[in-house]
Design a protein around this motif. Structure first.
Motif, short mmCIF file in Angstrom:
data_model
loop_
_atom_site.label_atom_id
_atom_site.label_comp_id
_atom_site.label_asym_id
_atom_site.label_seq_id
_atom_site.Cartn_x
_atom_site.Cartn_y
_atom_site.Cartn_z
N LYS A 151 -64.35 -100.07 54.96
CA LYS A 151 -63.41 -98.95 55.07
C LYS A 151 -62.12 -99.41 55.75
O LYS A 151 -62.14 -100.00 56.82
N GLU A 152 -60.98 -99.12 55.09
CA GLU A 152 -59.70 -99.54 55.65
C GLU A 152 -59.36 -98.73 56.90
O GLU A 152 -59.55 -97.52 56.95
N VAL A 153 -58.86 -99.45 57.90
CA VAL A 153 -58.47 -98.84 59.17
C VAL A 153 -57.00 -99.13 59.42
O VAL A 153 -56.53 -100.25 59.22
N SER A 154 -56.27 -98.13 59.86
CA SER A 154 -54.83 -98.27 60.09
C SER A 154 -54.54 -98.87 61.47
O SER A 154 -55.16 -98.48 62.47
N PHE A 155 -53.59 -99.80 61.52
CA PHE A 155 -53.19 -100.46 62.76
C PHE A 155 -51.67 -100.42 62.91
O PHE A 155 -50.94 -100.50 61.93
N THR A 156 -51.22 -100.32 64.16
CA THR A 156 -49.80 -100.50 64.42
C THR A 156 -49.48 -101.99 64.31
O THR A 156 -50.39 -102.83 64.26
N ALA A 157 -48.20 -102.35 64.27
CA ALA A 157 -47.80 -103.74 64.08
C ALA A 157 -48.34 -104.64 65.20
O ALA A 157 -48.89 -105.72 64.94
N LYS A 158 -48.20 -104.20 66.45
CA LYS A 158 -48.65 -105.02 67.57
C LYS A 158 -50.17 -105.08 67.66
O LYS A 158 -50.74 -106.12 68.01
N GLU A 159 -50.85 -103.99 67.35
CA GLU A 159 -52.31 -104.01 67.32
C GLU A 159 -52.80 -105.04 66.29
O GLU A 159 -53.71 -105.81 66.54
N TYR A 160 -52.14 -105.01 65.13
CA TYR A 160 -52.52 -105.93 64.06
C TYR A 160 -52.27 -107.38 64.46
O TYR A 160 -53.13 -108.25 64.28
#
Length: 228
Positions: A151-160
């Protein structure tokens, strides 16, 4: 993980080189004897060799010539010898670089990265990792997507960026200071809350139980590491 061979009989220098390289995600082997170093350099599988010139039993020039007889992998000479003749001789035997002691460990790391990247480009190797997968966690670095159990999970740029850095350097402990300067590209002035907050957010998104994480582990008094 890239594997670096250090052939250096000064334990303090070798350990300093090792520590900085390991902090940047490299696996390091240290050999203090020239003859044993020669055997490793010509029979092992390494991505780059860092060699001193003045060694017991075999000097760095002999090691360099032997390596060049078998391989074109990058070789960096690190030596206290400052004479131009030694630099010319080393480069003439096929060394890719020559650093004079004392040197900046950060400069050594930068040169190691540069020579490995250049060598891989020349060899036509693809250095871009597209899929990193571990125990239900999958990161696609080409599309910047993260999947947990499919399942795809959304991340902010810095989290990623933080997640990719940790998962790309498994089982290595990174301090909060190091993570802050690496991801945020700024000097650290004592406030590590930013790193802690982002780790907590990442855990909530990828961990089954964030309070007992299986992926990103806290090493008390040291920092964080990604477990494999």
């Amino acid at each position: 993980m890239k594997h670096i061979l250090i052939i250096e009989d000064d334990a303090n220098i070798a350990e300093l080189e090792r520590d900085y390289l390991q902090l940047n995600g490299y696996h390091v082997t240290i050999i203090a004897d020239g003859l044993i170093g020669l055997q490793h350099a010509t029979s092992g599988t390494y991505d780059i060799i860092i060699v001193d010139l003045m060694l017991p039993n075999k000097d760095g020039f002999e090691i360099l010539k032997a390596v060049r007889g078998k391989s074109e992998i990058p070789v960096i000479i690190v030596s206290a010898k400052t004479d131009d003749i030694d630099k010319i001789r080393g480069l003439g035997y096929g060394a890719d670089d020559y650093l004079t002691k004392p040197f900046s460990p950060s400069e050594l790391v930068a040169r190691v990265k540069s020579h490995i990247n250049r060598y891989e480009r020349l060899m036509g190797k693809n250095t871009t990792i597209e899929i990193i997968s571990h125990k239900g966690l999958e990161v696609n670095t080409a599309s910047h997507q993260v999947f947990v159990n499919g399942k795809e999970v959304s991340f902010t740029a810095k989290e990623y960026e933080l997640l990719v850095f940790l998962i790309s350097h498994p089982n290595i402990v990174f301090s909060k200071d190091h993570l802050f300067t690496t991801i945020w590209k700024e000097e650290h002035f004592g406030d590590t809350a930013t790193v802690s907050v982002h780790i907590q957010k990442i855990r909530k998104k990828i961990e089954k139980n964030p309070s007992t994480p299986q992926y990103i582990e806290t090493i008390w008094g040291a920092g964080y590491r990604f477990n494999v």
